[in-house]
Design a protein around this motif. Structure first.
Motif, PDB file in Angstrom:
ATOM      1  N   ASN A 189       0.839  -1.200   0.000  1.00 48.25           N
ATOM      2  CA  ASN A 189       0.000   0.000   0.000  1.00 48.25           C
ATOM      3  C   ASN A 189       0.871   1.246   0.000  1.00 48.25           C
ATOM      4  OD1 ASN A 189       0.968  -0.085   2.598  1.00 48.25           O
ATOM      5  ND2 ASN A 189      -1.035   0.105   3.588  1.00 48.25           N
ATOM      6  N   GLU A 190       0.249   2.416   0.090  1.00 51.29           N
ATOM      7  CA  GLU A 190       0.991   3.671  -0.087  1.00 51.29           C
ATOM      8  C   GLU A 190       2.066   3.873   0.972  1.00 51.29           C
ATOM      9  OE1 GLU A 190       0.143   8.448  -0.855  1.00 51.29           O
ATOM     10  OE2 GLU A 190      -1.471   7.138  -0.117  1.00 51.29           O
ATOM     11  N   ASP A 191       1.753   3.567   2.242  1.00 50.56           N
ATOM     12  CA  ASP A 191       2.754   3.797   3.306  1.00 50.56           C
ATOM     13  C   ASP A 191       3.556   2.543   3.636  1.00 50.56           C
ATOM     14  OD1 ASP A 191       0.893   2.277   4.594  1.00 50.56           O
ATOM     15  OD2 ASP A 191       0.283   3.817   6.038  1.00 50.56           O
ATOM     16  N   LYS A 192       3.428   1.524   2.810  1.00 52.88           N
ATOM     17  CA  LYS A 192       4.225   0.290   2.915  1.00 52.88           C
ATOM     18  C   LYS A 192       3.980  -0.456   4.225  1.00 52.88           C
ATOM     19  CE  LYS A 192       8.005   2.586   0.401  1.00 52.88           C
ATOM     20  NZ  LYS A 192       7.624   3.964   0.712  1.00 52.88           N
ATOM     21  N   ILE A 211       2.956 -12.423  -5.928  1.00 48.82           N
ATOM     22  CA  ILE A 211       4.185 -12.085  -6.642  1.00 48.82           C
ATOM     23  C   ILE A 211       3.853 -11.839  -8.116  1.00 48.82           C
ATOM     24  CG2 ILE A 211       6.476 -12.866  -7.330  1.00 48.82           C
ATOM     25  CD1 ILE A 211       6.222 -12.235  -4.353  1.00 48.82           C
ATOM     26  N   LEU A 212       4.272 -10.678  -8.596  1.00 55.02           N
ATOM     27  CA  LEU A 212       4.112 -10.324 -10.007  1.00 55.02           C
ATOM     28  C   LEU A 212       5.431 -10.588 -10.709  1.00 55.02           C
ATOM     29  CD1 LEU A 212       2.291  -6.893  -9.541  1.00 55.02           C
ATOM     30  CD2 LEU A 212       1.269  -9.171  -9.732  1.00 55.02           C
ATOM     31  N   LYS A 213       5.383 -11.115 -11.925  1.00 53.08           N
ATOM     32  CA  LYS A 213       6.601 -11.492 -12.632  1.00 53.08           C
ATOM     33  C   LYS A 213       6.547 -10.984 -14.059  1.00 53.08           C
ATOM     34  CE  LYS A 213       9.559 -15.546 -13.367  1.00 53.08           C
ATOM     35  NZ  LYS A 213       9.703 -17.016 -13.118  1.00 53.08           N
ATOM     36  N   SER A 214       7.610 -10.282 -14.488  1.00 58.05           N
ATOM     37  CA  SER A 214       7.647  -9.748 -15.855  1.00 58.05           C
ATOM     38  C   SER A 214       7.790 -10.888 -16.850  1.00 58.05           C
ATOM     39  CB  SER A 214       8.794  -8.749 -16.016  1.00 58.05           C
ATOM     40  OG  SER A 214      10.043  -9.353 -15.770  1.00 58.05           O
ATOM     41  N   ASN A 262       2.762   0.822  -3.946  1.00 58.83           N
ATOM     42  CA  ASN A 262       4.195   0.618  -4.164  1.00 58.83           C
ATOM     43  C   ASN A 262       4.451  -0.789  -4.672  1.00 58.83           C
ATOM     44  OD1 ASN A 262       6.105   2.911  -2.990  1.00 58.83           O
ATOM     45  ND2 ASN A 262       4.276   2.799  -1.690  1.00 58.83           N
ATOM     46  N   LEU A 263       5.473  -0.887  -5.532  1.00 56.52           N
ATOM     47  CA  LEU A 263       6.006  -2.181  -5.917  1.00 56.52           C
ATOM     48  C   LEU A 263       7.357  -2.354  -5.234  1.00 56.52           C
ATOM     49  CD1 LEU A 263       5.392  -2.355  -9.779  1.00 56.52           C
ATOM     50  CD2 LEU A 263       4.172  -3.619  -8.011  1.00 56.52           C
ATOM     51  N   LYS A 264       7.578  -3.536  -4.681  1.00 57.36           N
ATOM     52  CA  LYS A 264       8.906  -3.843  -4.144  1.00 57.36           C
ATOM     53  C   LYS A 264       9.500  -4.963  -4.982  1.00 57.36           C
ATOM     54  CE  LYS A 264      11.540  -5.406  -0.143  1.00 57.36           C
ATOM     55  NZ  LYS A 264      11.499  -5.950   1.237  1.00 57.36           N
ATOM     56  N   GLU A 265      10.653  -4.661  -5.612  1.00 56.72           N
ATOM     57  CA  GLU A 265      11.302  -5.686  -6.427  1.00 56.72           C
ATOM     58  C   GLU A 265      11.996  -6.667  -5.499  1.00 56.72           C
ATOM     59  OE1 GLU A 265      14.263  -6.063 -10.318  1.00 56.72           O
ATOM     60  OE2 GLU A 265      13.501  -4.108  -9.667  1.00 56.72           O
ATOM     61  N   GLN A 290      21.146  -6.552 -11.360  1.00 55.18           N
ATOM     62  CA  GLN A 290      21.158  -6.422  -9.905  1.00 55.18           C
ATOM     63  C   GLN A 290      19.935  -5.658  -9.417  1.00 55.18           C
ATOM     64  OE1 GLN A 290      24.854  -4.464  -9.188  1.00 55.18           O
ATOM     65  NE2 GLN A 290      24.217  -2.496 -10.037  1.00 55.18           N
ATOM     66  N   LEU A 291      19.531  -5.972  -8.192  1.00 55.61           N
ATOM     67  CA  LEU A 291      18.424  -5.243  -7.578  1.00 55.61           C
ATOM     68  C   LEU A 291      18.815  -3.779  -7.394  1.00 55.61           C
ATOM     69  CD1 LEU A 291      17.315  -7.765  -4.791  1.00 55.61           C
ATOM     70  CD2 LEU A 291      15.965  -7.061  -6.781  1.00 55.61           C
ATOM     71  N   PRO A 292      17.854  -2.874  -7.569  1.00 62.36           N
ATOM     72  CA  PRO A 292      18.191  -1.465  -7.360  1.00 62.36           C
ATOM     73  C   PRO A 292      18.480  -1.180  -5.887  1.00 62.36           C
ATOM     74  CG  PRO A 292      15.837  -1.726  -7.696  1.00 62.36           C
ATOM     75  CD  PRO A 292      16.449  -3.050  -7.959  1.00 62.36           C
ATOM     76  N   ALA A 293      19.300  -0.157  -5.642  1.00 62.43           N
ATOM     77  CA  ALA A 293      19.629   0.212  -4.261  1.00 62.43           C
ATOM     78  C   ALA A 293      18.369   0.560  -3.480  1.00 62.43           C
ATOM     79  CB  ALA A 293      20.600   1.399  -4.261  1.00 62.43           C
ATOM     80  N   LYS A 294      17.374   1.188  -4.181  1.00 61.15           N
ATOM     81  CA  LYS A 294      16.083   1.483  -3.573  1.00 61.15           C
ATOM     82  C   LYS A 294      15.045   0.609  -4.279  1.00 61.15           C
ATOM     83  CE  LYS A 294      17.224   6.245  -2.289  1.00 61.15           C
ATOM     84  NZ  LYS A 294      16.836   7.671  -2.391  1.00 61.15           N
ATOM     85  N   PRO A 295      14.603  -0.445  -3.648  1.00 60.53           N
ATOM     86  CA  PRO A 295      13.777  -1.441  -4.343  1.00 60.53           C
ATOM     87  C   PRO A 295      12.309  -1.041  -4.530  1.00 60.53           C
ATOM     88  CG  PRO A 295      14.066  -2.072  -2.063  1.00 60.53           C
ATOM     89  CD  PRO A 295      14.919  -0.847  -2.257  1.00 60.53           C
ATOM     90  N   TYR A 296      11.892   0.099  -3.943  1.00 63.38           N
ATOM     91  CA  TYR A 296      10.472   0.476  -4.015  1.00 63.38           C
ATOM     92  C   TYR A 296      10.202   1.414  -5.204  1.00 63.38           C
ATOM     93  CZ  TYR A 296      10.231  -1.380   0.731  1.00 63.38           C
ATOM     94  OH  TYR A 296      10.290  -2.193   1.828  1.00 63.38           O
ATOM     95  N   THR A 297       9.103   1.149  -5.879  1.00 62.74           N
ATOM     96  CA  THR A 297       8.628   2.023  -6.962  1.00 62.74           C
ATOM     97  C   THR A 297       7.167   2.364  -6.687  1.00 62.74           C
ATOM     98  OG1 THR A 297      10.076   0.966  -8.576  1.00 62.74           O
ATOM     99  CG2 THR A 297       8.210   2.250  -9.442  1.00 62.74           C
TER     100      THR A 297
END
Length: 648
Positions: free
Chosen positions: A522-525, A549-552, A569-572, A580-587
């Motif tokens: 959700n918005e505030d995680k 889990i969503l998968k591309s 929010n999406l968390k990779e 590699q995973l991004p340093a900030k995994p939330y979008t």
């Protein structure tokens, strides 16, 4: 060649006297003819746009010009009589009256004044409005032959046409040369129609006793013989009537947005109705006598029009009398169906049920599996005493799951605010249910005792998984009653939404990435989406086993569905292979009513490839350093030698 031309001219010169002799003989023959054909052209003129045209009755044929320039239409079936008034004329002149005064006196004569005069009847005008009669050009008065004088009178009409003024003519009529009698004397008696128009207003009486203009009601007009007015006029002028109301030519008058009904809707000038009694009959849309009102003020939600049923006096909603173009003796019925003289017709509302959901669902859509509470309200019509059936049927969309027991209680609210709780008969249908109020005695009594009131009940439902985002999820409520066999329905629409994404290389947008995995927060995680489309409390840094889990896919695309409008929010949780995973995994992303379908709202998420590191024991970057030192050394040696050469 010259000789030939000379011969032709000589022949013409020789033959001309003979031709003149033949022409003179024809003139002499015409002059000696003792009768002359008089042709009457009968037209109706449009006096609504202009005055009657000034037509010079000089005997010449003006028919084409009159119809073209005066909007004149031929009148069929009109009869005339020519009275020989030569003796009246001679007597008046011998008494000293001049010609003009004598003609005026003759013009004012009535048929009853001329019963002893010789008369000649014209046949009824034909489809072109034309009739002819051969009349003697002379008349014997006191043993002397006189030029004949006639008064031409039109027979009395049926009230639909104003009778033309008498015409006084003296025969014979001559051509412009003044000596050649006309072969046909054309005359144009001028007429106008006795046009009438009855307009009235159509009203709908609502369940709360309000009166509103009602559009879309249809009427037909009957004469005293029960025949129906046709759209097609005889010669485009006089009305025609038929026996069958379902004939395609029957004229139907429909109430407009202001509820107005007028004969001028189909007949812009009005109607030339014969004297007599006429009745407007209201037509129903089906066997139970309903008519649909199209006025926007009379809609429920934005989908269903109120439905009204016609009154018990529909066969004679308005009756009136026509007399020589005047409408009199208008009779109608008021909203209580009592005798009245007002020019109005009333229908009675079959109220459509109203269905509501919580405001947040209306505005933002619904999460899958979230409970939805529906509230259904049905107004009780004022004429509830005429109802033999009163039931409400809920038909949910296949995407909805009704959550209700086999009983539902309802509240009956009277117009004074008094409430009664009842339990109507509950009938489970395939996907929904029916509440039948008249199947239970106390529920029926409560409804019938509350005209102008309402019944209300509530129940819950939820959206099933797998529903396409942004698609209409309909829930229909219909009011079954004896006035509308198909039911008066209202459909409530709700929606669930979603968003789409694409995963791609951070530096090469043409390179899409498969295999990336995400969880939805959700918005505030503080909460995460579960695999069964619920929400649970989220602990930072974890990937719960029951998380959705969503998968591309191979094109890098993936989507989230079944959400309300809002920010998420999406968390990779897993990067694509070799990334590699991004340093900030939330979008963060927004869900809107169009975020799933509009490509312009497609959100891009990028990944960076992993770095290339040397193997253990390898020379690493030493080789590059040594090469660099060597290049620098060579450069220094070169510049020193160059300087020595310059100094030498």
């Amino acid at each position: 060649m010259k000789q030939r031309i000379f011969n032709i001219l000589s022949f013409i010169i020789v033959i001309l006297p003979f031709m003149a002799t033949i022409g003179g003989s024809a003139t002499a023959f015409a002059a000696t003819k003792d009768t002359q054909i008089v042709t009457l052209h009968k037209y109706a003129f449009d006096t609504t746009s202009q005055a009657l045209p000034d037509i010079e009755n000089d005997g010449t044929d003006k028919a084409a010009d009159i119809t073209k320039n005066n909007n004149a239409k031929p009148l069929q079936g009109i009869r005339f009589t020519a009275y020989d008034v030569t003796e009246n004329y001679v007597t008046s002149r011998k008494k000293g009256a001049d010609n003009e005064t004598t003609f005026k006196v003759l013009k004012d004569l009535k048929a009853t004044d001329l019963t002893s005069n010789q008369s000649y009847d014209f046949a009824a005008t034909d489809n072109s409005g034309v009739t002819s009669q051969e009349l003697p050009v002379t008349s014997t008065v006191n043993g002397k032959e006189e030029n004949a004088v006639y008064v031409i009178m039109e027979a009395a009409s049926k009230g639909d046409v104003q009778v033309a003024s008498n015409m006084v003519i003296s025969l014979p009529f001559y051509e412009k040369d003044g000596t050649t009698p006309m072969s046909n004397v054309n005359l144009y008696p001028k007429n106008t129609l006795n046009l009438v128009n009855l307009d009235f207003t159509k009203y709908g009486v609502t369940g709360d006793n309000k009166v509103n203009p009602l559009a879309g009601a249809n009427f037909v007009l009957k004469n005293s013989e029960g025949q129906y007015l046709n759209k097609t006029l005889a010669n485009g002028v006089l009305p025609t009537f038929g026996d069958q109301v379902d004939n395609t030519d029957v004229a139907k008058f429909t109430s407009d947005k202001a509820g107005k009904v007028s004969t001028e809707q189909l007949f812009s000038q009005g109607l030339a109705l014969s004297d007599g009694d006429y009745t407007y009959e209201e037509l129903s849309d089906n066997a139970t006598g309903t008519t649909v009102g199209n006025e926007k003020d009379l809609t429920v939600d934005d989908t269903t029009h109120h439905v009204y049923h016609i009154g018990s006096e529909a066969k004679k909603t308005i009756t009136f009398t026509v007399n020589a173009g005047k409408i009199t003796n208008v009779r109608s019925f008021d909203k209580n169906e009592a005798a009245s003289t007002e020019k109005a017709v009333y229908n009675y509302e079959v109220p459509a049920p109203k269905k509501d959901v919580e405001k947040t669902v209306n505005d933002n859509g619904i999460d899958i599996n979230a409970p939805i509470q529906y509230t259904v309200t049905e107004n009780i019509p004022l004429d509830i005493a005429t109802y033999t059936q009163f039931a409400l049927t809920d038909t949910p969309d296949k995407a909805l799951e009704i959550d209700t027991a086999n009983t539902i209680t309802a509240t009956v609210t009277a117009s004074d605010g008094k409430t009664t709780t009842v339990t109507p008969k509950f009938v489970k249908n395939t996907d929904g249910f029916t509440l039948d109020f008249f199947a239970v005695a106390d529920a029926k009594a409560a409804v019938q005792a509350s005209p102008g009131g309402s019944v209300t009940f509530k129940y819950s439902a939820k959206v099933k998984p797998g529903v396409s985002p942004e698609a209409d999820i309909n829930n229909e409520i219909s009011f079954a009653n004896n006035h509308t066999p198909i039911g008066n329905k209202t459909t409530k629409k709700i929606h669930t939404y979603g968003a789409q994404f694409v995963k791609q290389d951070a530096y090469d947008s043409s390179k899409t990435l498969a295999g990336a995995e995400f969880m939805v927060l959700n918005e505030d995680k503080t909460k995460y989406r579960t695999s069964d489309d619920n929400w649970k409390t989220y602990t930072e840094g974890t990937t719960p086993t029951d998380a959705a889990i969503l998968k591309s896919d191979k094109t890098g695309k993936f989507a989230v569905t079944g959400l309300q409008v809002g920010t998420y929010n999406l968390k990779e949780t897993k990067a694509p292979t070799d990334y590699q995973l991004p340093a900030k995994p939330y979008t963060d992303f927004k869900v809107t009513p169009t975020s799933f379908s509009k490509t312009t709202e497609l959100k891009t998420i990028v990944n960076t490839q992993k770095g290339v590191l040397p193997h253990t024991g390898g020379i690493g970057i030493i080789l590059f350093i040594l090469v660099g030192i060597a290049i620098i050394g060579m450069t220094i040696v070169y510049f020193k030698k160059r300087q020595q050469q310059l100094n030498a």
